[in-house]
Design a protein around this motif. Structure first.
Motif, PDB file in Angstrom:
ATOM      1  N   ALA A 290       0.822  -1.209   0.000  1.00  0.00           N
ATOM      2  CA  ALA A 290       0.000   0.000   0.000  1.00  0.00           C
ATOM      3  C   ALA A 290       0.858   1.262   0.000  1.00  0.00           C
ATOM      4  CB  ALA A 290      -0.929   0.001   1.214  1.00  0.00           C
ATOM      5  N   GLY A 291       2.102   1.147   0.475  1.00  0.00           N
ATOM      6  CA  GLY A 291       2.994   2.301   0.534  1.00  0.00           C
ATOM      7  C   GLY A 291       3.057   2.958   1.895  1.00  0.00           C
ATOM      8  N   PHE A 292       2.424   2.365   2.928  1.00  0.00           N
ATOM      9  CA  PHE A 292       2.478   2.954   4.266  1.00  0.00           C
ATOM     10  C   PHE A 292       3.807   2.665   4.947  1.00  0.00           C
ATOM     11  CE2 PHE A 292      -2.255   2.061   4.041  1.00  0.00           C
ATOM     12  CZ  PHE A 292      -2.510   3.313   3.528  1.00  0.00           C
ATOM     13  N   GLU A 293       4.486   1.615   4.494  1.00  0.00           N
ATOM     14  CA  GLU A 293       5.824   1.312   4.996  1.00  0.00           C
ATOM     15  C   GLU A 293       6.750   1.214   3.793  1.00  0.00           C
ATOM     16  OE1 GLU A 293       6.185   1.082   8.202  1.00  0.00           O
ATOM     17  OE2 GLU A 293       4.246   0.400   8.997  1.00  0.00           O
ATOM     18  N   GLN A 294       7.994   1.655   3.980  1.00  0.00           N
ATOM     19  CA  GLN A 294       8.979   1.537   2.915  1.00  0.00           C
ATOM     20  C   GLN A 294       9.842   0.309   3.184  1.00  0.00           C
ATOM     21  OE1 GLN A 294       9.349   3.304   0.079  1.00  0.00           O
ATOM     22  NE2 GLN A 294       7.401   4.184   0.712  1.00  0.00           N
TER      23      GLN A 294
END
Lengths: 337, 391
Positions: B80-84
């Motif tokens: 989702a892109g909430f964590e890299q």
């Protein structure tokens, strides 16, 4: 008085007393039993007593003083002690005379000083509220988003100034703002200005004082609403294509509206009637209703006009207080769901 | 996604009956739609996801299955892109997602808590994502109506989330994440907050909707039954690793490790040593259980290797008479019986004290069980039933 089967209370207590002593009850306990019996006869349960207590408190320390002030506001000033004419008088010991003097209120309406003072108070309170909001919101947001272990210490720092006397904190601002105070010395030292600026005894100083003093009342309710905000909501907004600043405007801001309203009212209402800060930091032309009231009471010794000023202020503030009540009850209902 | 209308909801559809091409992962010409390459994520000293590589194909309902703390949610949040990712790359439809923030990814997520905006109506919640893309008003109305009809919530469109039941909220969350027609829909424990009966109904409905809209779903779940009934493929995760990837049947019938065998369903494990390694079968001497186990489909395992043989309880038979072939048979006494109606579960205590679980279908009508507590019984299974586990 005494019907068949009903004994007067005195009789009953005197007859019951030997029986109670016989059963080995100490006097305190006897008093309690008698009191409970009396309360029972009056139809009072423990529950109503618990509710009655705060009402009694409000009656004694709010409603009665309010009634006295209201009464004085309708009387005529006198050079006497107390410095006003009685409202109710027996004329020739035969009939009761009530003299309601509406002149004090008329006087408030006619003299433009009072209207100007009210308006100026509202303006200063409104500007200070906005300043508190602009400064307090980022602080509250920062604390609410800080790691959990940091939040309590940060909140303590917000509350900490309350442990020092309010008056001393306002005096401290005199030290900062005066001609050769900290601020002027700093600005001169940095070469920003050559001559000291007149900060103290200006409206600016009043704004600084009120904003500083009431900031915690803005931060705490804001923190309470922001802290409860589910961070997943902001993730959901981002996930649906919303940039961070827009997510703040469309999600965080509307959901923190109850906190904004609560904080604003907690700052605005006391700021309107503020006396100490304009008296100490404001200039001679800083017109606020609190100072006008003080002058009427202590300099002019015109208690009736001073009382009328106080009653009028209360009427001005009832509307926002009611709004605050309404919002609070609505929020409580929402929380109960 | 194309801009064609979503088809209207139709009647019940069996889960696992896929209308799209059956097994794209078998086709060497098919390019994976989502590629996770060597992705790791560490939080301080803790490694949540450890060097994971996965390929997910278009139209799949792919499940990440594992216990709490296995890294499945972290992997989903990286999609989702909430964590890299700390290391590695994620490609969606050939595009590297490393530098793309969540609000620009062609991905939508259905949150475990649903994360519905409490100050907006159902309709406003669903329209939120379309407003962000500046879709024209008329199209927004059309697509919101379509999405709400798909999840059967059109009558509730003016309600606020707190006026809805848990199941209705779940469907709003689904409509909100579907309405943007993402390339990839992420579902974080989509059914965990529902009660059991509703959960079973919703499993079918979710699979049905996925088939209609044709969007690739990646679902995180800790519920193996949910993963089994809904998924095209499952990745079983443990401690940040992907332990096994396969279809529900592959995972169940051919677990590759003890962890998978024990995590999915019930299993009996017999420890032993390989004594015979023939072309079409392997024989394991299970001394503790007192038998030799023949496994017919196993690959070559060197003689002397210590292994476990896993046998599912429903592939075993229970009888009072001794079997003709001493292989693939153990004997013991009945310790517990659980009568389930359609089947009975027997717990058999072996001589060495270990327990064997047997599930026997109740084919005949009976009021009295032919086998009862403390009976001495023989448990047998065919050579194809066992699976050799080397780890």
């Amino acid at each position: 008085m005494s019907r068949k089967g009903f004994l007067p209370l005195g009789d009953r207590l005197s007859r019951g007393a030997p029986a109670l002593t016989a059963s080995g009850l100490d006097p305190l306990r006897r008093l309690w039993v008698a009191g409970a019996a009396l309360a029972g006869r009056l139809g009072l349960s423990g529950r109503t007593l618990v509710i009655a207590l705060p009402y009694l408190w409000l009656l004694l320390f709010f409603l009665i003083p309010f009634a006295i002030v209201l009464k004085i506001s309708f009387s005529e000033p006198l050079i006497a002690r107390p410095p006003y004419a009685p409202l109710v008088e027996w004329v020739e010991g035969a009939y009761l005379e009530i003299r309601l003097n509406l002149g004090n209120y008329l006087f408030l309406a006619q003299d433009s000083l009072y209207a100007a003072a009210y308006l100026n108070s509202l303006k200063i309170a409104a500007v200070s509220t906005v300043l508190c909001l602009l400064i307090g919101y980022p602080i509250a947001y920062g604390i609410a988003r800080a790691p959990v272990t940091w939040r309590m210490p940060l909140l303590m720092l917000i509350i900490l100034p309350f442990w020092t006397s309010f008056l001393i904190r306002v005096y401290a601002w005199i030290g900062i703002l005066k001609q050769n105070g900290l601020l002027n010395n700093l600005l001169i030292g940095l070469g920003v200005i050559d001559q000291p600026i007149q900060f103290l005894h200006t409206d600016f100083a009043v704004y600084v004082g009120i904003t500083y003093s009431y900031l915690p009342f803005m931060i705490l309710p804001l923190y309470a609403t922001l802290e409860r905000l589910d961070p997943a909501l902001l993730e959901a907004a981002a996930d649906l294509g919303c940039r961070p600043f827009k997510a703040f405007l469309t999600v965080t801001l509307p959901l923190s509206l109850p906190g904004i309203l609560a904080g604003s009212l907690l700052v605005f209402i006391p700021a309107v009637g503020e006396f100490v800060i304009p008296a100490l930091l404001g200039g001679p032309d800083t017109l606020m209703i609190g100072r006008v009231l003080w002058n009427e009471f202590f300099n002019n010794r015109d208690w009736p006009v001073a009382s009328a000023v106080a009653i009028a202020l209360l009427i001005f503030l009832v509307a926002p207080i009611m709004a605050f009540q309404h919002i609070q009850s609505r929020q409580q209902k929402a929380d109960a769901r | 996604m194309t801009d064609t209308a979503l088809p209207a909801a139709s009647g019940a559809v069996q889960p696992n009956r896929r209308q799209t091409k059956l097994e794209p992962w078998q086709d060497p010409g098919e390019a994976p739609y989502v590629r996770i390459e060597g992705v790791s994520k560490t939080f301080g000293a803790f490694t949540a996801v450890d060097d994971v590589s996965l390929s997910i194909y278009r139209g799949e309902l792919f499940s990440l299955l594992g216990g709490s703390g296995c890294g499945k949610t972290t992997l989903l949040r990286m999609l989702a892109g909430f964590e890299q990712p700390t290391a590695g790359h994620i490609y969606i439809d050939g595009v590297d997602m490393s530098e793309i923030p969540p609000y620009e990814r062609p991905v939508n997520m259905m949150f475990q808590s649903y994360a519905l905006f409490p100050h907006m109506t159902v309709e406003q919640n669903v329209a939120f994502g379309l407003h962000q893309d500046r879709v024209p008003g008329a199209e927004i109305r059309h697509r919101v109506t379509e999405a709400l009809e798909l999840v059967k919530l059109a009558p509730q469109r003016k309600r606020k989330p707190h006026q809805l039941s848990g199941g209705q909220r779940q469907r709003v969350a689904l409509a909100r994440s579907l309405v943007k027609r993402p390339k990839l829909l992420l579902l974080d424990e989509p059914l965990a907050a529902l009660d059991r009966k509703l959960r079973e109904e919703t499993q079918f409905e979710l699979v049905n909707i996925q088939e209609q809209v044709g969007i690739t779903f990646v679902m995180v779940t800790h519920d193996q039954e949910e993963a089994m009934t809904m998924s095209s493929r499952i990745a079983v995760m443990d401690a940040g690793w992907i332990v096994q990837v396969g279809t529900p049947a592959e995972i169940y019938e051919y677990p590759q490790s003890r962890f998978v065998a024990e995590f999915i369903g019930q299993v009996n494990l017999f420890g032993g040593r390989v004594v015979e390694d023939a072309a079409d079968h392997v024989v394991v001497a299970a001394d503790a259980a007192g038998t030799e186990i023949e496994v017919s489909h196993a690959g070559s395992v060197p003689i002397g290797t210590r292994v476990h043989v896993a046998v599912r309880p429903e592939k075993m038979a229970i009888a009072k008479d001794p079997p003709a072939d001493p292989r693939n048979a153990v004997q013991g006494t009945v310790d517990e019986i659980a009568y389930l109606g359609n089947a009975s579960i027997y717990l058999i205590r072996l001589a060495d004290g270990s327990m064997v679980r047997v599930t026997a279908p109740n084919v005949t009508r009976m009021t009295e069980l032919p086998i009862t507590w403390e009976d001495a019984v023989h448990v047998t299974w065919p050579a194809f039933a066992g699976v050799i586990l080397q780890t």
